[in-house]
Design an enzyme around this catalytic site. Structure first.
Site, short mmCIF file in Angstrom:
data_model
loop_
_atom_site.label_atom_id
_atom_site.label_comp_id
_atom_site.label_asym_id
_atom_site.label_seq_id
_atom_site.Cartn_x
_atom_site.Cartn_y
_atom_site.Cartn_z
N ASN A 160 4.68 1.36 -3.01
CA ASN A 160 5.78 0.79 -2.23
C ASN A 160 7.17 1.33 -2.54
OD1 ASN A 160 5.67 -0.62 -4.65
ND2 ASN A 160 6.19 -2.59 -3.75
N GLU A 256 3.51 -4.29 -14.68
CA GLU A 256 4.27 -5.03 -13.65
C GLU A 256 3.31 -5.25 -12.49
OE1 GLU A 256 8.78 -3.40 -13.76
OE2 GLU A 256 7.37 -2.27 -12.57
N CYS A 290 6.92 -6.58 -4.50
CA CYS A 290 6.36 -7.52 -5.48
C CYS A 290 7.20 -8.79 -5.54
CB CYS A 290 6.27 -6.87 -6.85
SG CYS A 290 7.81 -6.24 -7.47
P1 NAP Z 1 -2.71 -0.70 -6.72
O1 NAP Z 1 -3.72 -0.54 -5.66
O2 NAP Z 1 -3.04 -1.56 -7.88
O3 NAP Z 1 -2.35 0.80 -7.20
C1 NAP Z 1 -1.35 1.04 -8.15
C2 NAP Z 1 -1.62 2.35 -8.85
O4 NAP Z 1 -2.81 2.24 -9.64
C3 NAP Z 1 -1.86 3.53 -7.91
O5 NAP Z 1 -1.30 4.68 -8.48
C4 NAP Z 1 -3.37 3.62 -7.90
O6 NAP Z 1 -3.84 4.89 -7.53
C5 NAP Z 1 -3.67 3.33 -9.33
N1 NAP Z 1 -5.03 2.93 -9.61
C6 NAP Z 1 -5.96 2.39 -8.78
N2 NAP Z 1 -7.11 2.15 -9.45
C7 NAP Z 1 -6.89 2.52 -10.74
C8 NAP Z 1 -7.70 2.52 -11.91
N3 NAP Z 1 -8.96 2.08 -11.92
N4 NAP Z 1 -7.17 2.97 -13.05
C9 NAP Z 1 -5.90 3.43 -13.10
N5 NAP Z 1 -5.08 3.47 -12.01
C10 NAP Z 1 -5.58 3.01 -10.85
O7 NAP Z 1 -1.34 -1.27 -6.13
P2 NAP Z 1 -0.55 -0.83 -4.81
O8 NAP Z 1 -1.32 -1.25 -3.61
O9 NAP Z 1 -0.14 0.61 -4.91
O10 NAP Z 1 0.78 -1.72 -4.94
C11 NAP Z 1 0.85 -3.03 -4.48
C12 NAP Z 1 0.76 -4.01 -5.63
O11 NAP Z 1 1.71 -3.65 -6.63
C13 NAP Z 1 1.13 -5.43 -5.23
O12 NAP Z 1 0.26 -6.34 -5.84
C14 NAP Z 1 2.53 -5.61 -5.78
O13 NAP Z 1 2.89 -6.93 -6.04
C15 NAP Z 1 2.46 -4.78 -7.01
N6 NAP Z 1 3.80 -4.36 -7.42
C16 NAP Z 1 4.36 -4.99 -8.49
C17 NAP Z 1 5.65 -4.67 -8.87
C18 NAP Z 1 6.29 -5.34 -10.04
O14 NAP Z 1 7.30 -4.84 -10.50
N7 NAP Z 1 5.78 -6.45 -10.54
C19 NAP Z 1 6.36 -3.72 -8.16
C20 NAP Z 1 5.76 -3.10 -7.07
C21 NAP Z 1 4.47 -3.43 -6.71
P3 NAP Z 1 -4.45 5.15 -6.03
O15 NAP Z 1 -3.33 4.97 -5.09
O16 NAP Z 1 -4.95 6.54 -6.12
O17 NAP Z 1 -5.53 4.13 -5.83
#
Ligand code: NAP
Length: 480
Positions: A160, A256, A290
């Site tokens: 995002n 996070e 988030c």
């Molecule tokens: P995501 O699906 O969890 O992916 C995040 C990252 O993790 C991506 O680079 C993804 O790579 C990687 N990943 C996936 N599976 C993995 C594994 N088994 N081992 C290591 N890395 C892995 O999250 P998203 O859809 O990109 O982001 C949305 C989420 O992020 C929401 O829940 C949001 O609330 C949260 N978020 C939190 C914050 C905060 O500061 N608290 C800020 C922004 C977003 P791939 O893309 O290649 O799968």
């Protein structure tokens, strides 16, 4: 191969610091318009291994570079980002479907964050302790406590904010003398790689930063369990973060994760200000933040009036494409849109009332407001990561706090009231990292500590805290 693919391929190969080039590639398309933006290597374990080894090797030399010189590299990086602002902003906008002005702001904000990190990093000082302060101690002992880099930081970022949330890990790692292995979200990789390209245009020694691309589901486990990784800084979904925490052994983690930030509205709130903040907080970037406001807990006395004001403002939001700079644009992918729609359908089937929205065109979900949402509906608890907002009516502030704390998440919460004393009391009871008084939940300014508790995270970000999290104490004891 068309001209665009050729250009992207050149870009990507110039970014690879390792000698091996991935044979498999993944094409990246724009979120709306289905435009082919480029392709990224799907790196093999062998290639990831080479990146890890190189980062580990180069870290030893980088840690010895004077901190003011490391700061100069970061300032040069910020300059490069701004020089390439338009290209970066257009790539972010198309790749993650974000309005172009928000994408431009993301680049500006990132340059500011990098500069602040450089300035903060040069002021990281150690400490000194005398032995006689502890019972039985002696004046013959003095401890000198310095800060040391951890080694190789694995930085994994979400889709995002593909530039800002990546730089907020890379910059503190570099200023403190760590090397970085950076894994961007697949949809977001082109933006992340352009950001790294700007960094490689500075005097950063070759190999200190390694970008590894490929699906998290395929190379993620290999990355997070790699013995050369000394710290993981991850931002993304809670399920992914929890899986990483289970696998990564004996190394520091900063996570996070997701949120379900409530806006608690008391009966004396300024309803115009409240509605404006709620709509901005819930619907900017179509709710894919988030810290988006993800539920409204409002006292019954003012619920009708507030709902009407929120409805009017939602209906004034523009709906369209990132290029048009619309407020509401298509979600990142079909699966995300299906999930948001399923939450809406579940709530409606259980008796929630539709105030506005519930219209879908492919992955574009129209901004949706549901009233009379109750605890038996998934929407009361799940993080939609899309443009839907539930209104949950509460009898009093005690019920609001109980519902707020019943969530598995604990990122931020907003309290809207004119009674600041009461807000402070309620805020103290909320199980969240930050409480916003009379304003929407949001991350930043980026030097503020940023914390998720419960399933929203582990550790603290924010420039100073990030720097500290990527270093450890090293004690020299003088005995004389
Ligand atoms: P995501 O699906 O969890 O992916 C995040 C990252 O993790 C991506 O680079 C993804 O790579 C990687 N990943 C996936 N599976 C993995 C594994 N088994 N081992 C290591 N890395 C892995 O999250 P998203 O859809 O990109 O982001 C949305 C989420 O992020 C929401 O829940 C949001 O609330 C949260 N978020 C939190 C914050 C905060 O500061 N608290 C800020 C922004 C977003 P791939 O893309 O290649 O799968």
């Amino acid at each position: 191969m068309n001209e665009q693919e050729n250009t992207t391929e050149k870009k990507v190969s110039s970014l690879q610091s390792t000698t091996v080039l991935a044979k498999n590639k993944k094409e990246i398309y724009s979120v709306t318009g289905n435009e082919l933006l480029g392709s990224i290597p799907l790196m093999t374990k062998k290639e990831v291994e080479a990146a890890m080894n190189e980062a580990s090797l180069q870290q030893k030399t980088w840690a010895k570079v004077e901190v003011y010189k490391r700061a100069q590299v970061l300032h040069a990086w910020a300059d490069e980002l701004l020089k390439n602002k338009e290209e970066l902003a257009v790539t972010i906008s198309k790749e993650v479907g974000k309005g172009i002005s928000s994408a431009q702001k993301e680049v500006d904000r990132t340059a500011d964050l990098i500069r602040y990190t450089a300035e903060e990093g040069v002021r990281l000082h150690g400490d000194m302790m005398k032995g006689d302060a502890f019972p039985g101690g002696t004046t013959d002992k003095i401890a000198m406590i310095g800060r040391e880099p951890l080694g190789v930081v694995l930085a994994i970022s979400p889709f995002n904010y593909p530039v800002n949330l990546a730089a907020s890990k890379v910059a503190p790692a570099l200023i403190t003398g760590n090397a970085v292995v950076f894994k961007p979200a697949t949809q977001g990789s082109l933006s992340g790689l352009l950001m790294i390209k700007a960094l490689l245009n500075t005097n950063l020694p070759k190999g200190v930063v390694q970008a590894v691309t490929g699906k998290g589901s395929e190379i993620g486990d290999f990355l997070v369990t790699h013995p050369k990784v000394n710290m993981i800084s991850f931002t993304g979904g809670t399920a992914t973060g929890q899986a990483i925490a289970e696998k990564a052994k004996m190394i520091p983690l900063v996570l996070e994760l997701g949120g379900k930030d409530p806006a608690i509205v008391l009966e004396d709130a300024d309803l115009d200000l409240t509605a404006k903040n709620i709509v901005g907080g819930a619907f900017s970037y179509s709710g894919q933040r988030c810290t988006a406001i993800k539920r409204v807990l409002v006292q019954e006395e003012v619920a009708d009036a507030l709902t009407l004001k929120i409805k009017e403002q939602i209906e004034a939001l523009s709906i369209g494409t990132p290029e048009e700079d619309a407020d509401i644009t298509a979600l990142i992918d079909e699966q995300s849109a299906d999930f948001v729609q399923s939450l809406i359908d579940d709530a409606l089937s259980k008796g929630a009332s539709l105030v506005t929205g519930n219209k879908r065109e492919e992955n574009l979900i129209y901004p949706t407001l549901l009233d009379h949402v109750t605890a038996d509906m998934d929407l009361a608890w799940e993080e939609p990561f899309g443009p839907v907002l539930p209104i949950i009516r509460v009898k009093n502030e005690t019920e609001a706090v109980e519902l707020a704390n019943a969530s598995e998440y604990g990122l931020q919460a907003s309290i809207f009231t004119k009674n600041v004393e009461k807000a402070m009391k309620l805020g103290a009871e909320l199980e969240v990292g930050s409480v916003q008084l009379n304003a929407k939940t949001e991350r930043g300014p980026d030097h503020f500590p940023f914390i998720g508790v419960k399933n929203s995270g582990l550790g603290v970000q924010g420039v100073r805290r990030s720097i500290e999290s990527m270093t450890r104490d090293k004690v020299f004891v003088l005995n004389f």
